[in-house]
Design an enzyme around this catalytic site. Structure first.
Site: not given
Ligand code: GLA
Length: 389
Positions: A74, A176, A225
């Site tokens: 990356s 999402d 969450y």
């Protein structure tokens, strides 16, 4: 950690960088981050959400390689990963998402091939703009496309959710991954998270989308969450005693919830009240968007923010300050915190001709109140994942 928004890159520049890194021509894919206009934490309660994609993307460049290995690097993270498609399991670091997506695609019957992948992202990490979904969907699309077999975009959505649930340990909903896959330019998407039926909602010309990043992400976000999700399930279990056909908070009216208040703990009652009222606000907001009724959107966004602050308890000082800063700025039409909470961003509807004044006034007021620098981006509603040719 800095949450500075990375600068947008051009696909041509990404392709060139990726070809140099991977040693030859690449196929290039991308998937956007998202902002949710309204309908927070309703997705895993099988209710309604209204997200839009933002024009910040995660790019995945790929080249097939012989054998059963995935090798990936990356531009943002120093670690590289080599995974075997025959032994996918959770790992540490960003490669975990790719491992999870590959596993999720294979579990749905796709036969994947070895590949070299290079990933670069403009979606800020940890800002509540779904950088992980953008990573899952861009790499999932790359792997599925390289396999050469036909696939359904829903395979990507499911594989992304699998990565969150079984690899990252977040019991997130479907929003999402769904918006990163299915978004359409110029539109938000109203999704029914129970049956995945969706409707495009055009953003009226009279408003621009502006995202304000508080620059903070509190550490408790992940555990809180899952805790919220559990509290909603406790509520459903108790309400179901009286009416067994209740499958989720989606099936409960406010009157019914109020009638059972004494059977729920105060916390569980408030969690449920947020979900039940938020579902209604999504439906009302869709109508208000169709009508271009900004006064109504103002009230709905404000009520949504208050409900997340007081009933769901997922806001934080910085988010409340950012909402207040925006409310007093020129051009403000509506605003609220967006995403999972405990930091990250607010979403605002702003008069298009006043975006610049809105930006500077909000940044200044936020800096004065919080001592922090706000990062503010105006974004069109963007399109979902694609291969760039
Ligand atoms: C995170 C999750 C979504 C959704 C939102 C809150 O972004 O990934 O599934 O639950 O929080 O609306």
């Amino acid at each position: 950690m800095s949450l500075a928004l990375p600068q947008p890159q051009t696909p041509a520049a990404v392709r060139e960088m990726a070809s140099a890194r991977l040693g030859g021509p690449v196929r290039l894919f991308r998937a956007p981050g998202r902002v949710n206009l309204i309908g927070e934490h309703t997705d895993y309660n099988l209710g309604f959400v209204l997200p839009a994609a933002i024009d910040r993307y995660t790019y995945a460049a790929a080249r097939p390689r012989a054998g059963r290995e995935l090798r990936m690097s990356s531009a943002q993270f120093p670690e590289t990963f080599t995974l075997s498609l025959d032994r996918l399991q959770p790992i540490r670091g960003w490669g975990n998402y790719l491992a999870g997506v590959a596993d999720g695609l294979q579990a749905q019957g796709l036969s994947l091939q070895g590949a070299d992948l290079f990933v670069t992202s403009e979606v800020p990490h940890g800002a509540g703009l779904s950088s992980s979904a953008a990573l899952e969907i861009s790499t999932g699309l790359a792997l599925a496309a390289l396999s050469g077999a036909p696939f359904d975009p829903l395979h990507l959505v499911r594989a992304g959710q699998h990565a969150e649930h079984a690899f990252a340990g977040t019991q997130s909903g479907v929003m999402d991954q769904f918006i990163s896959t299915f978004a359409r330019a110029g539109h938000a998407l109203r999704l029914d998270c129970r049956n995945l039926e969706w409707e495009l909602v055009a953003l009226p010309a009279g408003c621009a989308l502006v995202v304000c990043n508080t620059g903070v992400k509190h550490e408790l976000a992940g555990s809180e969450y899952n805790q919220r999700r559990k509290e909603c399930e406790i509520g459903v279990d108790l309400l179901r005693r009286d009416r067994p056909e209740i499958a989720s908070l989606r099936d409960v009216t406010l009157a019914e919830l109020n009638a059972h208040q004494s059977e729920l703990t105060p916390v569980v009652f408030r969690r449920c009240r947020h979900i039940v009222t938020e579902n209604q606000r999504v439906q009302d907001a869709v109508r208000a968007f169709h009508e271009g009724n900004f006064a109504r959107l103002h009230r709905l966004f404000a009520a949504s923010h208050a409900s997340m602050r007081d009933d769901y308890e997922i806001s934080c000082r910085e988010l409340d300050l950012m909402v207040a800063a925006a409310e007093a700025a020129p051009g403000f039409l509506a605003g609220r915190m967006t995403g999972g909470g405990f930091g990250g961003c607010t979403v605002n509807l702003v008069r298009p001709n006043l975006v610049d004044s809105f930006r500077s006034a909000t940044a200044q007021a936020y800096a004065q109140a919080s001592g922090l620098e706000a990062e503010i981006i105006a974004t069109p509603a963007a399109a979902g994942c694609e291969e760039l040719r």
